[in-house]
Design a protein around this motif. Structure first.
Motif, mmCIF file in Angstrom:
data_model
loop_
_atom_site.group_PDB
_atom_site.id
_atom_site.type_symbol
_atom_site.label_atom_id
_atom_site.label_comp_id
_atom_site.label_asym_id
_atom_site.label_seq_id
_atom_site.Cartn_x
_atom_site.Cartn_y
_atom_site.Cartn_z
ATOM 1 N N GLN A 77 1.486 74.309 65.775
ATOM 2 C CA GLN A 77 0.130 73.828 66.014
ATOM 3 C C GLN A 77 -0.434 74.254 67.364
ATOM 4 O O GLN A 77 -1.601 74.606 67.462
ATOM 5 N N PHE A 78 0.382 74.201 68.395
ATOM 6 C CA PHE A 78 -0.119 74.506 69.734
ATOM 7 C C PHE A 78 0.762 75.541 70.399
ATOM 8 O O PHE A 78 1.976 75.393 70.462
ATOM 9 N N LYS A 79 0.127 76.570 70.916
ATOM 10 C CA LYS A 79 0.857 77.615 71.628
ATOM 11 C C LYS A 79 1.126 77.130 73.055
ATOM 12 O O LYS A 79 0.197 76.712 73.757
ATOM 13 N N PRO A 80 2.384 77.178 73.478
ATOM 14 C CA PRO A 80 2.688 76.796 74.871
ATOM 15 C C PRO A 80 1.962 77.718 75.852
ATOM 16 O O PRO A 80 1.624 78.858 75.539
ATOM 17 N N CYS A 81 1.770 77.214 77.063
ATOM 18 C CA CYS A 81 0.997 77.939 78.080
ATOM 19 C C CYS A 81 1.791 79.031 78.784
ATOM 20 O O CYS A 81 1.203 79.951 79.343
ATOM 21 N N CYS A 86 6.962 79.316 75.141
ATOM 22 C CA CYS A 86 6.873 80.107 73.904
ATOM 23 C C CYS A 86 8.265 80.468 73.401
ATOM 24 O O CYS A 86 8.550 80.388 72.202
ATOM 25 N N LYS A 87 9.107 80.855 74.322
ATOM 26 C CA LYS A 87 10.473 81.240 73.960
ATOM 27 C C LYS A 87 11.220 80.053 73.335
ATOM 28 O O LYS A 87 11.930 80.209 72.333
#
Length: 143
Positions: A77-81, A86-87
């Motif tokens: 749902q949400f892409k990390p900053c 992300c990894k």
């Protein structure tokens, strides 16, 4: 020129109203499940006793898989900053996919105590075929 534009706008408005007036078919999960079981039973040539033994276990597998799919959907749902975040999310999604495959493998082993491998192969193919046809029907009904 004005007549053409006005005619075109009226035509588009008519299409929009007509499309909105058409009721969408109501999705009935119980009917979908019954239709799928019937389709799989026929396609895989399951006997009534095989179907009666297989589908409760099949439903159990799907429930377990659904829980893993829900976890995966929440992760997406949400892409990390940052790169690290992300990894971590990618690693978690990979782990969930491995867990899903392990669930499938475990249930497939249990299914093989109920039906033959060739029938299980046909069950898997029939399920894929049913879902593909369901997507086609849904897309056709939207038109």
């Amino acid at each position: 020129m004005k007549k053409t534009v006005i005619t075109l706008l009226l035509f588009l408005a008519t299409l929009t109203v007509a499309a909105q007036g058409r009721p969408r078919p109501h999705f009935d999960p119980a009917k979908f499940k019954a239709d799928m079981e019937q389709f799989i039973t026929v396609e895989a040539c399951l006997t009534p006793s095989e179907a009666a033994a297989l589908f409760p276990l099949y439903d159990e597998m799907k429930k377990e898989m659904r829980g893993l799919f829900d976890k995966e959907r929440k992760l997406k749902q949400f892409k990390p900053c940052d790169e690290k975040g992300c990894k971590e999310v990618i690693a978690q999604m990979d782990q969930l996919e491995v867990e899903m495959k392990q669930v499938q493998m475990n249930y497939h082993t249990r299914f093989l105590t109920i039906i033959s491998a060739s029938k299980l192969f046909d069950v898997i193919a029939a399920e894929e075929k049913f879902h593909k046809n369901a997507v086609r029907r849904a897309a056709h009904n939207r038109r």
